[in-house]
Design an enzyme around this catalytic site. Structure first.
Site, PDB file in Angstrom:
ATOM      1  N   HIS A  45     -14.935   2.160 -15.625  1.00 52.99           N
ATOM      2  CA  HIS A  45     -14.640   1.833 -14.420  1.00 52.99           C
ATOM      3  C   HIS A  45     -15.834   0.899 -13.992  1.00 52.99           C
ATOM      4  CE1 HIS A  45     -14.166   1.486  -9.817  1.00 52.99           C
ATOM      5  NE2 HIS A  45     -12.837   0.991 -10.179  1.00 52.99           N
ATOM      6  N   ASN A  79       0.913  -1.155   0.080  1.00 54.72           N
ATOM      7  CA  ASN A  79      -0.213  -0.021  -0.077  1.00 54.72           C
ATOM      8  C   ASN A  79       0.928   1.285   0.017  1.00 54.72           C
ATOM      9  OD1 ASN A  79      -2.185  -1.373   0.073  1.00 54.72           O
ATOM     10  ND2 ASN A  79      -2.763  -1.140   2.160  1.00 54.72           N
TER      11      ASN A  79
END
Length: 728
Positions: free
Chosen positions: A480, A89
């Protein structure tokens, strides 16, 4: 995906490439900027300091991931997984978010965040907080997990910790497998400083000529095509496992790389580079070629972070800063192993008692037993089905839907969006089978999906070669939305079967990500998806639909309309309420509308996994808003919106962020079947239950663990596993 009666064009005689370019040229326009208030007068009535900083909120999210790794109630190897997730991350945060802030700072433009900070001020806060988090991350491994694993017989050792036979075995391994692929690169007047690729692990080495005493710098790249953690034992079935970090093995044998020289110093370092590039999209240029050109440049992005071992000498650090042109503020000192993403390797250790109990996703009852499947088409003619992954099996629901469509002689066409999929994709295989069987197959492959660009380019070309009509996306917008439509001839009529979901068509992540999907034969949704695919693949500019909301022109508008209705209900003294579940809540217009709802007395309950810029519990502003975050075994990924006065439930792909609402094609669908809305209601009630383990956001920005009493704690995801009958 869409119903193909009069609205379905005849198969085109043009090439898939020219069809893609046509779609790009006639792309729907972007929406106006998001930061203008819905009603300026109302926005002006709100305090200026009403937002949390987006980037600092993301750091809070990653700190919650780290807290899972520190939680001793978690199985040991799951804690290792969370340490690895934290590290990956943070890598992406630097490559994208920090890189973007640096670019804005370098422009010198007075661009401030929603909470009023300049890019430089944000970078300063980020650097300090991340150094603290990295030290906490290292401590969680070195002082917590590493000794705990050693007690269970799983050791990560240094070269000096190994006995003679182990060192001999590893020396032989080095000679046979590592030494041949290493290339030490010297730095001197004849050898310029080498290029350091992003996220590669390296050794900075100083060697001395024993005759003249001259010292030289050299760089040795730790190869990334061999395991980072080398298992010392020969027999993999043993319960105990000992690993040696690859850089330790190389460091112990540097003398073999620099024969006749004296190695005086060696330290590990790692560079993170800017990966936040944007394709210069020219309507007259092939989008695929433009993206491939930019991908080739990504690896040469400027450094945004330099990670170094804490014991690195000052003169070595100064050399790296100078040669790499890194700002000293971008240095992160790591008091232990660099790049703990390598801990993902430990999942391969066969110690079931140190992992979460394995489970087998259940086949949704509507689709029969796993071994005796029902026709998806027959099922959907009887009514809508809501699948909840990973509790409901992806392979026996969505995957089966496409595979049955590909094999069904009555199916005329399949249309599908593909944002991210797996390396071995049964969905793509089914689309290829359908095209080879003569069906009209359209796939919109979003080649601009960050970090999956190259994989998606490969998929797009594979699909093209099979005869699938491939569209590469739209200029200025990412596609998306997760939508699929199957068109089927049934007697004298055409019926459309549709899927609208919150997650990617990826069977691997469907076992890790929590997502929802609506499968339906509702004619109005079929008509909506027909219109949406005409926007995606053709000339249509439609932005209003019957039963779906789409971005960039409709989702924010629709959400704000529903919030306004709740405000009206509360103002009239009637029952009202808003419940949202999303990954991120950043959009100022949405947040301001929720503030006004709270001021009107509307209860607002929010479940957010990651970033939240809204401040809950502020007197006079957000007294009636609560925010909680659930992190656990599965990544909470679904987006759900519930408005009480109309009892309207919406699910879909869009988060409440500028990029989703303004720069992406997104879709939300209204779930109307009472049986399915009860299912969503149960899920939201479980997530918001007072005893559910979570973090609660305070008005000051702290995330407080809740509940405080251990005797009352319930696990939301464990409860859903039981309810769906996923087998352990």
């Amino acid at each position: 995906m869409s119903n193909e009666q009069s609205s379905t064009p005849a198969p085109s005689e043009s090439s898939p490439r020219s069809e893609a370019r046509a779609a790009e040229v006639h792309a729907i326009p972007s929406a106006p900027p998001a930061v203008t208030a819905v009603v300026p007068a109302l926005a002006e009535s709100l305090p200026d300091d009403r937002y949390f900083n987006r980037e600092l909120s993301w750091q809070d999210f990653n700190a919650r991931v780290l807290a899972l790794a520190e939680d001793t109630s978690q199985p040991l190897l799951e804690r290792a997984k969370f340490l690895a997730i934290f590290a990956s991350n943070l890598d992406e945060f630097y490559m994208v978010r920090v890189a973007g802030l640096k670019r804005r700072d370098e422009t010198g433009l007075p661009v401030r965040s929603a909470d009023g900070l300049t890019p430089r001020e944000q970078l300063a806060y980020i650097a300090k907080r991340n150094q603290d988090l990295v030290e906490r991350h290292t401590a969680a491994f070195e002082l917590g997990l590493r000794p705990a694993l050693a007690e269970e017989g799983i050791r990560i050792v240094n070269w000096s910790d190994m006995d003679g036979p182990e060192q001999l075995r590893m020396s032989n391994y080095f000679s046979d497998h590592i030494f041949p692929v290493l290339t030490p690169l010297a730095v001197d007047p004849a050898h310029p400083f080498p290029y350091i690729s992003g996220l590669s692990l390296n050794l900075a080495v100083t060697v001395r000529d024993p005759e003249g005493g001259t010292e030289r710098f050299a760089r040795v790249k730790v190869p990334n095509n061999v395991p980072r953690l080398i298992r010392i034992e020969q027999r993999r079935e043993e319960r105990e496992a000992t690993f040696l970090p690859l850089e330790e093995l190389i460091a112990a044998h540097l003398g073999e790389l620099f024969t006749g020289m004296e190695v005086t110093e060696q330290h590990a370092f790692r560079v993170t580079r800017n990966a936040d590039f944007e394709v210069e999209e020219d309507r007259d240029e092939d989008l695929l070629q433009a993206l491939e050109r930019e991908l080739a440049q990504r690896r040469f992005g400027p450094p945004v972070r330099l990670e170094v071992a804490q014991d690195m000498s000052e003169h070595m650090l100064e050399l790296l800063l100078r040669e790499l042109e890194v700002d000293p503020h971008d240095v992160v000192e790591v008091p232990g192993l660099l790049d703990l993403t390598c801990l993902h390797q430990l999942s391969g250790v066969d110690r079931k008692e140190l992992k979460d109990r394995p489970f087998v996703p259940a086949t949704h009852p509507a689709f029969g037993e796993r071994e005796t499947p029902k026709s998806v088409f027959a099922t959907l003619r009887e009514g809508d089905v809501l699948v909840h992954h990973p509790y409901d099996s992806f392979s026996t629901s969505m995957q089966r839907f496409i595979e049955q469509a590909a094999a069904d002689d009555k199916v005329l066409a399949i249309k599908q969006t593909l944002y991210r999929t797996s390396g071995d994709s049964p969905i793509v295989d089914a689309l290829i089978d359908a095209a080879e069987a003569g069906k009209q197959v359209v796939a919109l492959v979003e080649i601009k999906a960050r970090f999956d660009e190259q994989a998606n380019i490969t998929w797009a070309r594979t699909l093209e070669r099979a005869g699938v009509h491939v569209v590469y996306g739209l200029v200025g917008l990412k596609t998306h939305c997760k939508v699929c439509m199957v068109v089927r001839q049934e007697g004298s009529t055409i019926r459309r079967y549709c899927h609208i979901g919150t997650g990617n068509y990826n069977p691997k992540t469907a076992r890790l990500y929590e997502d929802l999907g609506l499968l339906t034969a509702d004619p109005t949704i079929g008509a909506d998806l027909t219109d949406l695919f005409n926007v995606l693949t053709g000339y249509s500019r439609q932005d209003s639909y019957r039963n779906i909301l789409t971005a960039p022109n409709g989702i924010r508008r629709g959400i704000l309309r529903y919030v306004a209705e709740e405000i009206e209900q509360a103002s009239a003294g009637r029952e009202s309420g808003i419940r949202l579940k999303c990954n991120s809540l950043v959009d100022e217009q949405i947040i301001d509308a929720l503030y006004h709802a709270s001021q009107a007395g509307v209860p607002v309950d929010i479940v957010v996994r990651g970033i939240c810029s809204l401040k809950p519990g502020v007197a006079g502003l957000s007294d009636n808003i609560s925010v909680r975050s659930i992190l656990g075994r599965f990544l909470e990924h679904s987006r759900v919106f519930h408005f009480k006065s109309s009892d309207s439930y919406w699910i879909g792909s869009a988060d409440m962020m500028h990029r989703n609402l303004d720069r992406r094609i997104e879709a939300l669908v209204k779930v109307k079947d009472p049986k399915l809305t009860r299912q969503l209601d149960d899920m939201m009630n479980s997530a918001l239950h007072p005893a559910t383990r979570c973090w609660v956001l305070t008005s000051t920005g702290e995330w407080a663990p809740s509940p405080t009493s251990d005797s009352e704690v319930r696990d939301h995801q464990a409860e859903l596993l039981k309810k769906h009958g996923a087998a352990g």
